[in-house]
Design a protein around this motif. Structure first.
Motif, PDB file in Angstrom:
ATOM      1  N   TYR A   1      83.200  39.408  91.186  1.00 32.63           N
ATOM      2  CA  TYR A   1      83.398  39.262  93.219  1.00 32.63           C
ATOM      3  C   TYR A   1      83.132  38.825  93.708  1.00 32.63           C
ATOM      4  CZ  TYR A   1      78.697  41.435  93.998  1.00 32.63           C
ATOM      5  OH  TYR A   1      77.338  41.786  94.405  1.00 32.63           O
TER       6      TYR A   1
ATOM      7  N   TYR B   1      88.282  40.929  93.397  1.00 32.44           N
ATOM      8  CA  TYR B   1      87.073  41.212  92.456  1.00 32.44           C
ATOM      9  C   TYR B   1      87.948  40.038  91.394  1.00 32.44           C
ATOM     10  CZ  TYR B   1      85.352  44.941  93.175  1.00 32.44           C
ATOM     11  OH  TYR B   1      83.720  46.063  93.980  1.00 32.44           O
TER      12      TYR B   1
ATOM     13  N   ASP C   1      83.435  42.216  85.388  1.00 33.69           N
ATOM     14  CA  ASP C   1      83.425  41.776  86.688  1.00 33.69           C
ATOM     15  C   ASP C   1      82.861  40.722  87.574  1.00 33.69           C
ATOM     16  OD1 ASP C   1      86.601  43.540  85.517  1.00 33.69           O
ATOM     17  OD2 ASP C   1      84.957  44.601  86.206  1.00 33.69           O
TER      18      ASP C   1
END
Length: 359
Positions: free
Chosen positions: A127, A49, A125
């Motif tokens: 990833y 992440y 976020d």
């Protein structure tokens, strides 16, 4: 005895020259599947992440070809971490991995990167998801095309097959596998996928083989009982082991790199209770011993089916052989487990292809 104190985790992405980056300080979740079958290698899927755009581009542009995951526990009181969090650090393949002193961490996976992709989990976020497979290039690409002269042995065939694996960096394990002394009176052509020919070698040795970290590991015996690793609540056992129907005994513990497929664990029956499974009532009604029953129904006959539900064998001495491991972990979460499919020594619960497919 090593203590399960302070998680240890390292994730290294390496290029073909053995140089790369360490992403251990980021949030990472991972899943690794490892079973005692030659038709599939170890598979790891992990998600990293909030990497920088530059690091993401390096991964997506296939700068790195392999991955290593090191996990376990430090086993000692924590020291001040001088590393800068959230920064990818340069590493090489020669960096130390393994257990020493009170440490209980080690290499649990290394393999070739299959693919990578990026995405966004929520507005804040991002990833990168990567899947890798142990010795994947050798497994899917190695081909054989040679001949063996009359008078060859299984050992000669094994040597020829390993020669075809060697260009992909695959080495032969040092274990002493007993090979049959049969001398074949006719020559043989070795042609096809090298992994299929290795299946033939293992079958003739009455054993199994798999790829582990770039090494062809073959075994046709059970390890010495003195090597069994004790599992209880003090050494990482989670909950109660579960007996199953036809698929062995399921055991969950904290990640321990000393436990691997085909190794032994010991469940001390004075300390560890196994949750036994009951055969379904419907199967009990249908069962009539080892043979199907025939009853008269007017002018016709009815064959009653036999119950196919057989509970897995339990070891009277508490020693089980590990047939499969599923690792799950998250560096910022609760998960840090090994779920193992185990069988009592010499039991055939997990040997059939049907049971393996169910697993």
């Amino acid at each position: 005895m090593p203590q399960n104190w302070m998680r240890h985790f390292e994730l290294q992405l390496l290029d073909k020259n053995g140089k790369g980056i360490d992403l251990s300080d980021f949030k990472v979740s991972f899943k690794i599947d490892w079973f005692n079958i030659s038709s599939a290698t170890r598979i790891a899927t992990f998600t990293i992440y909030n990497l920088s755009k530059n690091t993401v581009q390096r991964i997506l542009q296939e700068e790195f070809s392999s991955v290593r995951i090191i996990a376990g526990y430090d086993g000692v009181a924590p020291v001040v971490n001088q590393r800068q969090a959230g920064v990818a650090r340069n590493v090489t393949s020669a960096d130390a991995v393994g257990q020493s002193g009170n440490e209980n961490f080690g290499l649990i996976f290394n393999g070739d990167i299959r693919y990578s992709m990026t995405g966004r989990e929520n507005p804040t976020d991002t990833y990168v998801l990567i899947q890798a497979a142990d010795s994947d290039n050798a497994f899917i690409s190695a081909m054989s095309g040679s001949t063996l002269s009359a008078g060859y042995t299984v050992a000669d065939m094994n040597k020829a097959v390993m020669k075809d694996f060697s260009p992909y960096g695959i080495a032969e394990d040092n274990s002493q596998v007993t090979m049959p002394p049969t001398v074949f009176p006719r020559g043989r052509v070795l042609f096809g996928m090298t992994r299929d020919l290795m299946d033939n070698v293992a079958n003739q040795c009455r054993g199994t083989w798999m790829m582990v970290g770039g090494v062809r590991v073959m075994t046709n015996s059970i390890p010495d009982e003195s090597l069994a690793i004790e599992l209880n609540s003090s050494t990482g056992l989670i909950g109660m082991p579960q007996q199953t129907i036809g698929q062995g005994v399921n055991v969950r513990c904290l990640i321990n790199p000393n436990i691997h497929v085909n190794s032994l664990i010991r469940l001390n029956q004075a300390e560890v209770l196994i949750n036994q499974v009951a055969i379904p009532e419907g199967d009990l009604r249908l069962s009539n011993g080892p043979f199907s029953a025939t009853v008269a129904n007017g002018n016709s006959t009815i064959n009653l089916p036999v119950s196919q539900s057989n509970t897995a064998s339990l070891a009277t001495d508490g020693v089980y052989i590990v047939r499969g491991i599923m690792y799950t972990g998250e560096t910022r979460g609760q998960a840090w487990y090994m779920d193992m499919m185990c069988a009592a020594r010499d039991a055939a619960d997990l040997q059939s292809s049907t049971a393996l497919n169910r697993g």
